[in-house]
Design an enzyme around this catalytic site. Structure first.
Site, PDB file in Angstrom:
ATOM      1  N   GLY A  68       2.440   5.071  -9.595  1.00  0.00           N
ATOM      2  CA  GLY A  68       1.554   6.077  -9.027  1.00  0.00           C
ATOM      3  C   GLY A  68       0.457   5.414  -8.234  1.00  0.00           C
ATOM      4  O   GLY A  68       0.642   4.338  -7.670  1.00  0.00           O
ATOM      5  N   CYS A  69      -0.691   6.026  -8.208  1.00  0.00           N
ATOM      6  CA  CYS A  69      -1.830   5.512  -7.464  1.00  0.00           C
ATOM      7  C   CYS A  69      -2.241   4.141  -8.000  1.00  0.00           C
ATOM      8  O   CYS A  69      -2.399   3.964  -9.199  1.00  0.00           O
ATOM      9  CB  CYS A  69      -2.995   6.499  -7.578  1.00  0.00           C
ATOM     10  SG  CYS A  69      -4.490   5.930  -6.783  1.00  0.00           S
TER      11      CYS A  69
END
Length: 179
Positions: free
Chosen positions: A14-15
């Site tokens: 993810g981020c």
């Protein structure tokens, strides 16, 4: 004093702000750099290009770690426990291939370790793990404003809503491995 055994790991879940914040807490992590890898855009991609989802790159962190303190296997277990490895091309509200769950291995031993960890942990998830295990490619360091993001922006909405709960989970599950 024990000799250091410095190795490199490159992971994306993810981020990269989230993943970076998690591993800043772990004993044996020497350096963490947020960046991009796994894509086809020529030259050095920018954050804006990555966010378009058109370059094929993933948001990742590349860390150096002392394997005499924390093993690659332990890093992967913490990684898998602090994001959703069953979500294809997304983590929470972050959607796109740039947010895929991925382990970029740097040698055959890392590949085998990653495969073993994923297999071992798969029984703990209701859905299949979709984490890619792929050879490391050219790593591009992200822009300066993306480095050490959580620590510089803890009060920002995304940080307090998404990252702080991940750190709470990390501290509960892996207290003995943290700084």
């Amino acid at each position: 004093m024990e000799q250091k055994n410095i190795q490199i790991a490159t992971i994306g879940g993810g981020c990269f702000w989230c993943t970076e914040a998690v591993f800043q807490e772990v004993k044996g992590i020497e350096t963490i750099v947020s960046g991009y890898t796994g894509g086809t855009a020529p030259g050095v991609p920018t954050y804006r290009e990555i966010c378009s989802g058109l370059t094929g790159h993933a948001e990742v962190i590349q860390l150096t770690f002392d394997a005499a303190v924390v093993s690659f296997s332990e890093i992967l277990i913490m990684f898998m426990a602090t994001h959703d490895p069953t979500a294809l091309n997304r983590q929470g509200a972050d959607v796109g291939t740039q947010y895929r769950s991925v382990i970029f291995y740097h040698d055959e031993i890392q590949k085998q370790t990653a495969e073993a960890v994923v297999k071992e942990l798969s029984e703990y998830y209701d859905a299949p793990i979709v984490t890619e295990i792929t050879p490391a490619e050219t790593f591009h360091k992200a822009e300066a404003e993306h480095q050490n993001y959580y620590r510089q922006n803890t009060q920002q909405g995304y940080c307090s809503y998404v990252i702080t709960p991940k750190l709470t989970k990390l501290r509960k599950l892996f207290a003995d491995k943290l700084k």
